[in-house]
Write a protein that holds these residues in place. Structure first.
Motif, PDB file in Angstrom:
ATOM      1  N   GLY A  80      -6.174  15.555  -3.046  1.00 19.65           N
ATOM      2  CA  GLY A  80      -5.092  14.658  -3.431  1.00 19.65           C
ATOM      3  C   GLY A  80      -5.629  13.346  -3.974  1.00 19.65           C
ATOM      4  O   GLY A  80      -6.242  12.585  -3.227  1.00 19.65           O
ATOM      5  N   ILE A  81      -5.405  13.061  -5.253  1.00 12.93           N
ATOM      6  CA  ILE A  81      -5.952  11.863  -5.873  1.00 12.93           C
ATOM      7  C   ILE A  81      -4.841  10.829  -6.043  1.00 12.93           C
ATOM      8  O   ILE A  81      -3.922  11.016  -6.847  1.00 12.93           O
ATOM      9  CB  ILE A  81      -6.582  12.185  -7.244  1.00 12.93           C
ATOM     10  CG1 ILE A  81      -7.513  13.390  -7.131  1.00 12.93           C
ATOM     11  CG2 ILE A  81      -7.318  10.955  -7.775  1.00 12.93           C
ATOM     12  CD1 ILE A  81      -8.593  13.255  -6.082  1.00 12.93           C
ATOM     13  N   PRO A  82      -4.899   9.724  -5.300  1.00 13.53           N
ATOM     14  CA  PRO A  82      -3.858   8.702  -5.383  1.00 13.53           C
ATOM     15  C   PRO A  82      -4.108   7.745  -6.549  1.00 13.53           C
ATOM     16  O   PRO A  82      -5.161   7.779  -7.190  1.00 13.53           O
ATOM     17  CB  PRO A  82      -3.997   7.980  -4.045  1.00 13.53           C
ATOM     18  CG  PRO A  82      -5.473   8.046  -3.749  1.00 13.53           C
ATOM     19  CD  PRO A  82      -5.930   9.392  -4.290  1.00 13.53           C
ATOM     20  N   CYS A  83      -3.146   6.846  -6.759  1.00 15.24           N
ATOM     21  CA  CYS A  83      -3.294   5.894  -7.861  1.00 15.24           C
ATOM     22  C   CYS A  83      -4.278   4.783  -7.520  1.00 15.24           C
ATOM     23  O   CYS A  83      -4.843   4.159  -8.411  1.00 15.24           O
ATOM     24  CB  CYS A  83      -1.933   5.302  -8.231  1.00 15.24           C
ATOM     25  SG  CYS A  83      -1.300   4.059  -7.066  1.00 15.24           S
ATOM     26  N   ARG A  84      -4.476   4.511  -6.224  1.00 16.53           N
ATOM     27  CA  ARG A  84      -5.380   3.476  -5.694  1.00 16.53           C
ATOM     28  C   ARG A  84      -4.847   2.052  -5.895  1.00 16.53           C
ATOM     29  O   ARG A  84      -5.498   1.100  -5.474  1.00 16.53           O
ATOM     30  CB  ARG A  84      -6.779   3.567  -6.316  1.00 16.53           C
ATOM     31  CG  ARG A  84      -7.466   4.919  -6.200  1.00 16.53           C
ATOM     32  CD  ARG A  84      -8.794   4.890  -6.929  1.00 16.53           C
ATOM     33  NE  ARG A  84      -9.434   6.197  -7.020  1.00 16.53           N
ATOM     34  CZ  ARG A  84     -10.414   6.612  -6.237  1.00 16.53           C
ATOM     35  NH1 ARG A  84     -10.851   5.823  -5.276  1.00 16.53           N
ATOM     36  NH2 ARG A  84     -10.960   7.805  -6.410  1.00 16.53           N
ATOM     37  N   ARG A  85      -3.698   1.873  -6.494  1.00 18.83           N
ATOM     38  CA  ARG A  85      -3.222   0.535  -6.831  1.00 18.83           C
ATOM     39  C   ARG A  85      -1.919   0.138  -6.139  1.00 18.83           C
ATOM     40  O   ARG A  85      -1.616  -1.059  -6.040  1.00 18.83           O
ATOM     41  CB  ARG A  85      -3.018   0.431  -8.354  1.00 18.83           C
ATOM     42  CG  ARG A  85      -4.289   0.557  -9.159  1.00 18.83           C
ATOM     43  CD  ARG A  85      -4.024   0.402 -10.652  1.00 18.83           C
ATOM     44  NE  ARG A  85      -3.129   1.438 -11.157  1.00 18.83           N
ATOM     45  CZ  ARG A  85      -3.546   2.651 -11.528  1.00 18.83           C
ATOM     46  NH1 ARG A  85      -4.827   2.968 -11.469  1.00 18.83           N
ATOM     47  NH2 ARG A  85      -2.684   3.556 -11.977  1.00 18.83           N
ATOM     48  N   CYS A  86      -1.136   1.100  -5.694  1.00 19.09           N
ATOM     49  CA  CYS A  86       0.166   0.771  -5.111  1.00 19.09           C
ATOM     50  C   CYS A  86       0.012   0.193  -3.696  1.00 19.09           C
ATOM     51  O   CYS A  86      -1.078   0.186  -3.114  1.00 19.09           O
ATOM     52  CB  CYS A  86       1.069   2.005  -5.088  1.00 19.09           C
ATOM     53  SG  CYS A  86       0.543   3.278  -3.900  1.00 19.09           S
ATOM     54  N   THR A  87       1.107  -0.273  -3.140  1.00 17.84           N
ATOM     55  CA  THR A  87       1.090  -0.880  -1.803  1.00 17.84           C
ATOM     56  C   THR A  87       0.596   0.100  -0.748  1.00 17.84           C
ATOM     57  O   THR A  87      -0.179  -0.261   0.140  1.00 17.84           O
ATOM     58  CB  THR A  87       2.503  -1.377  -1.441  1.00 17.84           C
ATOM     59  OG1 THR A  87       2.931  -2.326  -2.415  1.00 17.84           O
ATOM     60  CG2 THR A  87       2.508  -2.027  -0.065  1.00 17.84           C
ATOM     61  N   ARG A  88       1.038   1.350  -0.823  1.00 20.09           N
ATOM     62  CA  ARG A  88       0.614   2.349   0.165  1.00 20.09           C
ATOM     63  C   ARG A  88      -0.892   2.599   0.064  1.00 20.09           C
ATOM     64  O   ARG A  88      -1.579   2.688   1.080  1.00 20.09           O
ATOM     65  CB  ARG A  88       1.389   3.650  -0.049  1.00 20.09           C
ATOM     66  CG  ARG A  88       2.903   3.556   0.053  1.00 20.09           C
ATOM     67  CD  ARG A  88       3.393   3.382   1.499  1.00 20.09           C
ATOM     68  NE  ARG A  88       3.320   2.006   1.965  1.00 20.09           N
ATOM     69  CZ  ARG A  88       4.212   1.068   1.654  1.00 20.09           C
ATOM     70  NH1 ARG A  88       5.205   1.341   0.846  1.00 20.09           N
ATOM     71  NH2 ARG A  88       4.076  -0.140   2.144  1.00 20.09           N
ATOM     72  N   CYS A  89      -1.401   2.735  -1.148  1.00 21.44           N
ATOM     73  CA  CYS A  89      -2.842   2.965  -1.321  1.00 21.44           C
ATOM     74  C   CYS A  89      -3.644   1.776  -0.805  1.00 21.44           C
ATOM     75  O   CYS A  89      -4.647   1.936  -0.093  1.00 21.44           O
ATOM     76  CB  CYS A  89      -3.169   3.201  -2.791  1.00 21.44           C
ATOM     77  SG  CYS A  89      -2.702   4.828  -3.432  1.00 21.44           S
ATOM     78  N   ARG A  90      -3.220   0.576  -1.149  1.00 23.21           N
ATOM     79  CA  ARG A  90      -3.963  -0.629  -0.741  1.00 23.21           C
ATOM     80  C   ARG A  90      -3.934  -0.818   0.770  1.00 23.21           C
ATOM     81  O   ARG A  90      -4.796  -1.487   1.333  1.00 23.21           O
ATOM     82  CB  ARG A  90      -3.398  -1.840  -1.467  1.00 23.21           C
ATOM     83  CG  ARG A  90      -3.743  -1.858  -2.956  1.00 23.21           C
ATOM     84  CD  ARG A  90      -2.870  -2.841  -3.722  1.00 23.21           C
ATOM     85  NE  ARG A  90      -3.065  -4.216  -3.271  1.00 23.21           N
ATOM     86  CZ  ARG A  90      -4.015  -5.025  -3.724  1.00 23.21           C
ATOM     87  NH1 ARG A  90      -4.860  -4.581  -4.639  1.00 23.21           N
ATOM     88  NH2 ARG A  90      -4.112  -6.260  -3.291  1.00 23.21           N
ATOM     89  N   GLY A  91      -2.958  -0.199   1.429  1.00 24.50           N
ATOM     90  CA  GLY A  91      -2.878  -0.277   2.880  1.00 24.50           C
ATOM     91  C   GLY A  91      -3.592   0.873   3.579  1.00 24.50           C
ATOM     92  O   GLY A  91      -3.537   0.975   4.806  1.00 24.50           O
ATOM     93  N   GLY A  92      -4.274   1.736   2.827  1.00 21.49           N
ATOM     94  CA  GLY A  92      -5.011   2.845   3.426  1.00 21.49           C
ATOM     95  C   GLY A  92      -4.191   4.101   3.632  1.00 21.49           C
ATOM     96  O   GLY A  92      -4.718   5.115   4.082  1.00 21.49           O
ATOM     97  N   LYS A  93      -2.911   4.046   3.310  1.00 23.37           N
ATOM     98  CA  LYS A  93      -2.044   5.222   3.485  1.00 23.37           C
ATOM     99  C   LYS A  93      -1.841   5.914   2.135  1.00 23.37           C
ATOM    100  O   LYS A  93      -0.721   6.082   1.657  1.00 23.37           O
ATOM    101  CB  LYS A  93      -0.711   4.806   4.104  1.00 23.37           C
ATOM    102  CG  LYS A  93      -0.829   4.276   5.527  1.00 23.37           C
ATOM    103  CD  LYS A  93       0.536   3.931   6.094  1.00 23.37           C
ATOM    104  CE  LYS A  93       0.442   3.409   7.521  1.00 23.37           C
ATOM    105  NZ  LYS A  93      -0.021   4.439   8.462  1.00 23.37           N
TER     106      LYS A  93
END
Length: 360
Positions: A95-108
């Motif tokens: 699963g490759i996330p965007c790395r930029r959204c609020t959830r990604c920046r929070g580790g989730k």
């Protein structure tokens, strides 16, 4: 044939209709690695797409490559890759996330709304010869861990996330509904985290026998009865405190198991929903409120879960090789889907294209 299109893949065209096709070999970005897929496990979500062509709002509208539980060997790397080398054996995080959204920046990053997850429409999966991933989503395996075991890092990471959601502490008691791969791995992870009473409940006596030999301290053969009666019977027959258990996990999605889980818990206990079943169920909200139970969902895995799974295997904190009950060739891939759909064995693996027999 153009060598750039020599990427044999197992493709779902529509429910029940699969074919083998040559796809284009992925082009690498500067931080990507190309992996020759060696083993892929099949889980319930793969089977659901194969049978029904959809899971909730995710619909197979165009042909899609299946598979997401994979391991393999790095065959090429991008120009800026520093953590991997050609020949590295890796577990593939799909699963490759965007790395930029609020959830990604929070580790989730499992909750990233833009995540591209293998074999989730419209993203192609890993049942292909060559698959590209960012280097940090390729997890190197210790020398003593086989690539067959590496393919089980994905479901192990799911189990780790479930148990972390439950916040299991040393000395606690837990009941896990479901003796499929996820339920069994939850038993193993709970043991590593320090649970002392680990009860696995299921309808299948053979699976419960396996659970007892694998990681459960006790098992319970479920039968038709009210949720309250089932909870009381589990506590009594398994010698657990009549006040209830600390944690209950449902890895089935079955409404009776969900209801029984809540009645099993002590006041202040924790319930985690891991299995997916009906979108709506009858839930014992009175018991939930009266016992002030903590309820959590669990979705895939987040920051640290995959790394912990690889580390647990490397340090022999638990074992996953016992779960592999069948291995089929790439040309027999659909057999794995039949095995899962009919409950045959625990985990069936599909060998990759041009992979020889035996774990590597």
């Amino acid at each position: 044939m153009d060598p750039d299109h020599h990427n044999l893949s197992f493709v779902l065209n529509k429910p029940g209709d699969v074919t083998y096709e040559h796809r284009t070999i992925p082009q690498l970005g500067p931080y990507d690695a190309l992996v020759h897929v060696h083993y892929t496990g099949i889980c319930g979500s793969d089977v659901h797409y194969w049978k029904h062509g959809r899971i909730g709002n995710y619909v197979v509208n165009d042909p899609m490559v299946l598979g997401h539980e994979s391991s393999g060997i790095v065959v090429s790397v991008g120009s800026n890759v520093t953590s991997l080398a050609i020949g590295d054996r890796v577990a593939m995080e799909p699963g490759i996330p965007c790395r930029r959204c609020t959830r990604c920046r929070g580790g989730k990053y499992n909750l990233c709304p833009h995540v591209k997850f293998a074999a989730t429409p419209p993203v192609d999966g890993t049942l292909t010869k060559s698959y590209a991933l960012p280097e940090d989503f390729c997890h190197r395996l210790a020398d003593h861990i086989s690539l067959q075991e590496g393919a089980l890092v994905e479901p192990l990471s799911v189990a780790i996330h479930i148990v972390r959601q439950a916040k299991i502490k040393p000395g606690q008691s837990i009941v896990i509904f479901g003796a499929g791969p996820i339920g069994l791995l939850c038993c193993a992870v709970a043991k590593v985290f320090g649970a002392v009473d680990i009860v696995c409940a299921d309808l299948s006596e053979s699976r419960l026998n396996f659970a007892k030999s694998y990681a459960a301290t006790q098992t319970y053969l479920t039968r038709q009865q009210t949720a309250e009666a089932a909870a009381a019977d589990i506590l009594r027959t398994c010698g657990l405190s009549e006040d209830g258990v600390d944690v209950a996990i449902d890895a089935t999605g079955a409404e009776p198991c969900i209801q029984t889980s809540v009645h099993l818990l002590r006041t202040g206990g924790t319930y985690v929903q891991a299995g997916m079943g009906k979108s709506e169920v009858v839930f014992p909200i009175g018991a939930l409120c009266g016992k002030e139970i903590t309820v959590k969902g669990s979705f895939r895995y987040q920051e640290g879960d995959y790394g912990l799974a690889v580390e647990m295997l490397a340090k022999s904190r638990l074992s996953v090789k016992e779960l592999v009950t069948n291995v089929v060739g790439f040309d027999e891939a659909e057999t794995a889907f039949w095995n899962v759909s009919t409950g045959k064995g625990i985990k069936t693996l599909i060998k990759g294209v041009d992979v020889v027999d035996g774990p590597t």
